[in-house]
Design an enzyme around this catalytic site. Structure first.
Site, short mmCIF file in Angstrom:
data_model
loop_
_atom_site.label_atom_id
_atom_site.label_comp_id
_atom_site.label_asym_id
_atom_site.label_seq_id
_atom_site.Cartn_x
_atom_site.Cartn_y
_atom_site.Cartn_z
NE ARG A 187 -75.97 26.71 21.39
CZ ARG A 187 -77.17 26.76 20.80
NH1 ARG A 187 -77.45 27.72 19.95
NH2 ARG A 187 -78.08 25.84 21.06
CE LYS A 188 -79.91 28.73 29.25
NZ LYS A 188 -80.36 28.48 30.64
CB VAL A 189 -75.04 34.92 23.52
CG1 VAL A 189 -73.94 34.22 24.30
CG2 VAL A 189 -75.33 34.17 22.22
#
Length: 357
Positions: A187-189
């Protein structure tokens, strides 16, 4: 992953699947398993899949926002060139996987332009002498509208292609080790750019992992510390998510992972383990909980992923797929008709340079 192929009667499935299978897909009678002992083909040999239809109905609203962000008031450059019909070439200038096609199409469609692609999404862009620039697509429309969409389209395309290229590289490395599992993003976007980056992960051949906080349940160290224990956190989560969502728990030891599995977690993420310790813990967990999905994460790179792969590890997740990628280099150049005709005749720039993945 491996796939059985061929036309086989549904009634024969039970005879064929004499070993333990994780999934059976009968739409085209393709069977997926880690343990099938029969003729198979690697998933990399399957036809390239188009993911354009996976996008939600709301995604096009992003396009209007992107264009408004780039031109909030006057467009003096557009005033200079006016509405003269023009043709522009989209040129690929660095090697990588082409991704982001639906977004580029929508940007120019919003501006009344058309795009003719000379490559498919997922193809490799490979600039090679004497063609250091690959003719990826042709865009047609009014000059000012071409230039209104130019930078926005290039920004999206370069970033999406960068993600897809990174994903393809790491997936190819994993496959070279004959590993059964999946490489996944995290979820590191980039805020506001999640949909493009996650889409590009799919184009590159990796898994998205969860799309957002509402997609699957992940209980990390902060959840557990705040709730008091792994078991309490899982019980609380299950009350809300019910049977329809899996629960993934971040664990730092065998004992943590075993507690999570006992409490009903379907996935445990072994975070920041050394390779040998990871393999040992994964093996012990699989012996005790055969159906448990084991995910490895934490500082795993393209250079080190091979050390973490084993028959007991099902998923390797990497934040770098969506926050540490390098952008590909593209440009959009309006082509004066005489020059365009001359270059095509001389072969300076090829019309198509397709490299199937």
């Amino acid at each position: 992953p491996f796939w059985l192929k061929g036309e086989i009667e549904i009634s024969k499935i039970a005879d064929l699947l004499s070993c333990s299978c994780h999934e059976v897909l009968c739409s085209n009678v393709l069977w997926h398993s880690k343990q099938l002992h029969c003729d198979f083909m690697n998933s990399s040999d399957l036809p390239t899949t188009s993911f354009a239809t996976i996008l939600p109905p709301s995604w096009r609203s992003c396009v209007s926002q992107w264009l408004a962000d780039d031109c909030p008031t006057f467009d003096v450059g557009g005033f200079v060139v006016g509405d003269k019909p023009e043709e522009a070439w989209l040129l690929g200038k660095s090697a990588g996987v082409l991704a982001g096609v639906p977004f580029v199409d929508a940007i120019f469609e919003e501006l009344g332009c058309t795009v003719e692609w000379h490559m498919k999404e997922g193809d490799q862009v490979i600039p090679t002498p004497p063609h250091p620039k690959v003719h990826v697509a042709t865009v047609r429309g009014a000059a000012r509208r071409l230039l209104l969409g130019e930078r926005t389209a290039l920004n999206v395309l370069s970033r999406a292609s960068g993600v897809a290229t990174e994903a393809r590289q790491i997936v190819d490395i994993a496959r070279s080790h004959n590993w059964h599992g999946e490489v996944a993003a995290t979820r590191k976007v980039t805020p506001g750019f999640r949909l493009v980056e996650k889409y590009a992960v799919l184009v590159g051949g990796a898994s998205t992992h969860r799309m957002d906080l509402s997609h699957m349940v992940m209980l990390k160290d902060n959840h557990i510390w705040s709730k008091g224990s792994i078991t309490a956190a899982i019980k609380s989560a299950r009350l809300a998510c019910g049977f329809s969502s899996k629960i993934d728990v971040e664990c730092s030891s065998f004992e943590d992972a075993a507690e999570a599995a006992e409490a009903g977690a379907e996935i445990v993420m072994l975070d920041n383990f050394e390779p040998e310790s990871l393999k040992d813990v994964a093996s012990r967990l699989k012996l005790r909980f055969p159906q448990l999905v084991i995910e490895a994460s934490g500082g795993i790179t393209a250079a080190t992923i091979g050390k973490y792969l084993s028959k007991d590890v099902d998923v390797v997740s990497q934040g770098a797929l969506t926050h540490g990628y390098a952008c590909l280099d593209f440009s959009l150049k309006i082509q004066p008709s005489a020059k365009r005709l001359n270059e095509v005749e001389l072969g300076t720039i090829p019309h198509s340079h397709t490299h199937p993945c």
